[in-house]
Enzyme design. Structure first.
Site, mmCIF file in Angstrom:
data_model
loop_
_atom_site.group_PDB
_atom_site.id
_atom_site.type_symbol
_atom_site.label_atom_id
_atom_site.label_comp_id
_atom_site.label_asym_id
_atom_site.label_seq_id
_atom_site.Cartn_x
_atom_site.Cartn_y
_atom_site.Cartn_z
ATOM 1 N N PRO A 16 -5.941 1.818 7.896
ATOM 2 C CA PRO A 16 -6.841 0.684 7.700
ATOM 3 C C PRO A 16 -5.784 -0.626 8.014
ATOM 4 O O PRO A 16 -4.574 -0.528 7.761
ATOM 5 C CB PRO A 16 -7.155 0.698 6.185
ATOM 6 C CG PRO A 16 -6.797 2.133 5.900
ATOM 7 C CD PRO A 16 -6.059 2.507 6.839
ATOM 8 N N GLU A 32 -25.855 -7.245 -16.960
ATOM 9 C CA GLU A 32 -24.547 -6.496 -17.025
ATOM 10 C C GLU A 32 -24.293 -5.581 -17.959
ATOM 11 O O GLU A 32 -23.751 -4.490 -17.895
ATOM 12 C CB GLU A 32 -23.551 -7.678 -16.948
ATOM 13 C CG GLU A 32 -23.326 -8.681 -15.938
ATOM 14 C CD GLU A 32 -23.386 -7.909 -14.366
ATOM 15 O OE1 GLU A 32 -22.799 -7.189 -14.454
ATOM 16 O OE2 GLU A 32 -23.886 -8.636 -13.514
ATOM 17 N N HIS A 60 -25.628 -2.051 -16.849
ATOM 18 C CA HIS A 60 -24.601 -1.602 -16.099
ATOM 19 C C HIS A 60 -23.535 -0.863 -17.023
ATOM 20 O O HIS A 60 -23.128 0.209 -16.780
ATOM 21 C CB HIS A 60 -23.779 -2.416 -15.256
ATOM 22 C CG HIS A 60 -24.598 -2.848 -13.730
ATOM 23 N ND1 HIS A 60 -25.272 -2.184 -12.925
ATOM 24 C CD2 HIS A 60 -24.851 -4.175 -13.335
ATOM 25 C CE1 HIS A 60 -25.750 -2.790 -12.106
ATOM 26 N NE2 HIS A 60 -25.727 -4.413 -12.271
ATOM 27 N N THR A 103 2.504 -2.735 11.488
ATOM 28 C CA THR A 103 3.359 -3.853 11.867
ATOM 29 C C THR A 103 4.526 -3.597 11.208
ATOM 30 O O THR A 103 5.914 -3.456 12.074
ATOM 31 C CB THR A 103 2.765 -5.056 11.737
ATOM 32 O OG1 THR A 103 1.363 -5.125 12.179
ATOM 33 C CG2 THR A 103 3.705 -6.064 12.879
ATOM 34 N N GLY A 118 -3.769 -3.928 7.261
ATOM 35 C CA GLY A 118 -3.101 -4.208 6.021
ATOM 36 C C GLY A 118 -2.045 -3.356 5.390
ATOM 37 O O GLY A 118 -1.484 -3.361 4.298
ATOM 38 N N THR A 119 -2.120 -2.060 5.956
ATOM 39 C CA THR A 119 -1.564 -0.946 5.218
ATOM 40 C C THR A 119 -0.187 -0.992 5.692
ATOM 41 O O THR A 119 0.633 0.045 5.264
ATOM 42 C CB THR A 119 -2.217 0.546 5.699
ATOM 43 O OG1 THR A 119 -2.671 0.609 7.003
ATOM 44 C CG2 THR A 119 -3.475 0.520 4.890
ATOM 45 N N GLY A 120 0.467 -1.817 6.597
ATOM 46 C CA GLY A 120 1.858 -1.906 6.993
ATOM 47 C C GLY A 120 2.221 -1.159 8.332
ATOM 48 O O GLY A 120 3.418 -0.685 8.477
#
Ligand code: ADP
Ligand code: ZN
Length: 614
Positions: free
Chosen positions: A215, A436, A439, A221, A217-219
């Site tokens: 996914p 709320e 929930h 690069t 942004g998981t590193g």
């Protein structure tokens, strides 16, 4: 058009100017002349010193009978020159005696047409066409991907220069927190690049292309850079979307330049980010196809095939959509090695946080494990952002160090959106509080649901209120009973509103979307409905690639489609009924929770327990 080169145009302009000047010089016939006033001209005529004149419109040029001294203003100074010819302008007031005077002094008169010369005319008509043809010519040159050379040498190459980066990286595996399995897999690449000869002697299969799948942004690069850093080789990088975003036709030539440069610098690594941007299945495009993308892809494939056995260049590509990649890319000898970069679990999240807080002043005694546990699903990029956000909050408050409360606030902001300043009427506040509370109570009463972390009626992002549950650990498998309870919790808000106010409101829209999506997946993806059976359908698939979805046929019958609809509805209804039973049986707790929410606006898990337990 950042890459447009002006050089050829400057050359063209200078040529045109030069031609004009030469033309004018020839037209002058090289007589030493001076500009004189009309009265001076009349005076000379009266003195019988005019031999001949040429009249062209209001302009008279001519020769004196004898060389004549004329004073002229040259750069502000009067200069006297001895000239043979002159030029002057006839005043707009007509001078009817001019012609008789000229003939009485026996001056030779030549009248010239005011039409400009044929050559100038031709130039005026032809110049725009020359420019248009020139642009077209340069354009097609780029299209044909001709290499550098000629006047536009820098044209396609400069693109590669701007959009690819070439560097010696300092990053190593130590800078990548967690991801131990992926590092282990990439170690082989590092070994090869460090010592290719030895690697081949031992008989290792020389890798060429590595696909990092994970996914955003998981590193990915970061990992690719770390491989280059570990091996100490040059790192070339480009984002595949940039291949095709610029000028049409330069994608393929850019690929070629990139590979040429990388081979020159070998051993080296070429990193292609967002490979799916060029690497989508050919023919999956719609709306006119995408020749540009295909050309780029073909060039990429042929470059990879063209690698010499012993060329020490490794191509690392990253994607989060391996499913849409063209199968040709994944064939042996191309991107045949896949390394999965996973979302970090909480232990890895703690390590990533540790790497990131090294850059900020952190308060004493903060347990990053708590933060890590409270951020399920967050990627390395999210966590970096979280730490950054916390630092900003702290500095805004004028605090010396970043404390737990800042990290906590930053987390809320990222998970639930920023707090929103808006006016809410007491009646709306009451509805939101019950919603709320519904929930929260449902989650609290059903065993096995994720614990309540926080519930708030402060508007955040798009929501008027938020109930936040956090799992105790990361989960990879979700049993049916857990998902059913999740549906109940999601329906809790709407059910509570109806229970208390006798009608529902628009506030439950987002809940309903979540419920429907989840129920659809349960039926169509995970085979959780007995009536539909253990099958998967193309319905409810996550983030379908647009082209693929259009192309994907509906592989099930109308009868099955009808049954699927029935089953999704049944899941949702059952959840609603369960929520209704649960909340009406615990009405007093619901009231207490709602009252506390209106009073305190935000309750944490412990406070919720206190209210319900009391
Ligand atoms: P991707 O290429 O997968 O989209 P990046 O490599 O660009 O992700 O990572 C985005 C940011 O998150 C980078 O600034 C990186 O430093 C940080 N990051 C991601 N994963 C890690 C990790 N495992 N360790 C340290 N930093 C990470
Ligand atoms: Zn809700």
């Amino acid at each position: 058009m950042g890459e447009f080169s002006w050089r050829p145009w400057i050359v063209v302009m200078v040529a045109i100017l030069l031609a004009n000047v030469l033309f004018a010089l020839f037209a002058q016939q090289n007589i030493q002349t001076a500009e004189i006033s009309y009265s001076r001209f009349r005076a000379e005529l009266a003195a019988d010193n005019i031999k001949q004149v040429r009249i062209k419109g209001p302009i008279i040029t001519g020769e004196f009978r004898a060389r004549t001294k004329v004073s002229e203003q040259v750069q502000g100074k009067a200069v006297v020159r001895d000239v043979a010819g002159f030029g002057t302008v006839i005043p707009a007031i007509s001078d009817p005696t001019l012609m008789p005077d000229l003939s009485s002094h026996k001056v030779e008169v030549t009248a010239l047409s005011t039409e400009s010369s044929a050559m100038v005319n031709a130039l005026i008509y032809v110049a725009p066409w020359l420019i248009i043809i020139g642009i077209w010519w340069f354009g097609t040159r780029a299209l044909r991907n001709q290499g550098p050379g000629g006047m536009l040498g820098g044209f396609s190459r400069s693109g590669a220069r701007t959009y690819t980066t070439q560097e010696k990286v300092e990053v190593t595996f130590d800078d990548v927190a967690g991801l131990e399995n992926s590092k282990l897999e990439l170690k082989e690449i590092v070994d090869y690049l460090r010592n290719p000869k030895q690697f081949e002697r031992i008989g290792g299969k020389v890798p060429k292309g590595v696909l990092l799948v994970g996914p955003p942004g998981t590193g990915k690069t970061l990992m690719a850079r770390a491989v280059a850093g570990e091996a100490g080789v040059t790192f070339f990088s480009i984002s595949a979307s940039q291949f095709i975003e610029m000028f049409v036709g330069v994608g393929a030539s850019r690929v070629r330049d990139l590979f040429t440069n990388a081979k020159k610098a070998a051993p080296s690594i070429i990193f292609i980010d967002e490979l799916d941007a060029v690497g989508r299945s050919r023919g999956a495009g719609f709306g006119g196809g995408h020749d540009e993308r295909e050309q780029t892809l073909n060039q990429l494939l042929s470059e990879m095939d063209g690698f010499d056995q012993h060329q020490e260049v490794i191509v690392i590509a990253a994607t989060n959509r391996p499913d849409v990649l063209d199968p040709a890319l994944l064939r042996p000898g191309r991107f045949d090695r896949h390394v999965v970069i996973e979302r970090p679990d909480w232990r890895d999240r703690e390590k990533i946080l540790l790497v990131n807080v090294a850059k900020i002043a952190l308060a004493e005694g903060i347990d990053l494990g708590v933060v890590a546990r409270g951020t399920p699903g967050m990627t390395g990029a999210d966590l970096e952002n979280l730490v950054n956000e916390a630092a900003i909050l702290a500095s805004r408050e004028g605090a010396d160090t970043v404390g737990m409360e800042h990290l906590e606030k930053a987390k809320d902001k990222i998970l639930m959106g920023g707090e929103r300043k808006m006016f809410i009427s007491p009646e709306e506040k009451r509805v939101t509080a019950y919603h709320e509370a519904g929930h929260t109570l449902a989650a609290r009463l059903l065993p096995g649901t994720d614990p309540i972390h926080k519930v708030t009626i402060i508007p955040r992002g798009m929501a008027l209120g938020v109930t936040q549950q956090l799992p105790e650990d990361d989960r990879y498998h979700y049993p049916l009973s857990y998902l059913e309870k999740r549906l109940v919790v999601a329906m809790g808000g709407r059910v509570a509103e109806r229970l208390v106010f006798g009608e529902v409101s628009t506030g439950a829209q987002n809940d309903l979307k979540q419920v429907t999506d989840l129920a659809e997946k349960m039926v169509c993806q995970w085979g959780m409905s007995d009536k539909v059976g253990p099958m998967t359908f193309s319905r409810g698939e996550e983030q379908p690639f647009l082209g693929m979805k259009l192309a994907a046929e509906k592989t099930f019958s109308e009868a099955m489609a009808w049954r699927i609809d029935q089953e999704i509805a049944a899941f949702v209804r059952r959840a609603e009924q369960r929520a209704e039973g649960l909340l009406s049986a615990n009405r007093s707790k619901l009231d207490r929770l709602a009252a506390a929410l209106q009073e305190e606006e935000t309750l944490d898990g412990a406070r919720v327990d206190e209210i319900i337990g009391g």
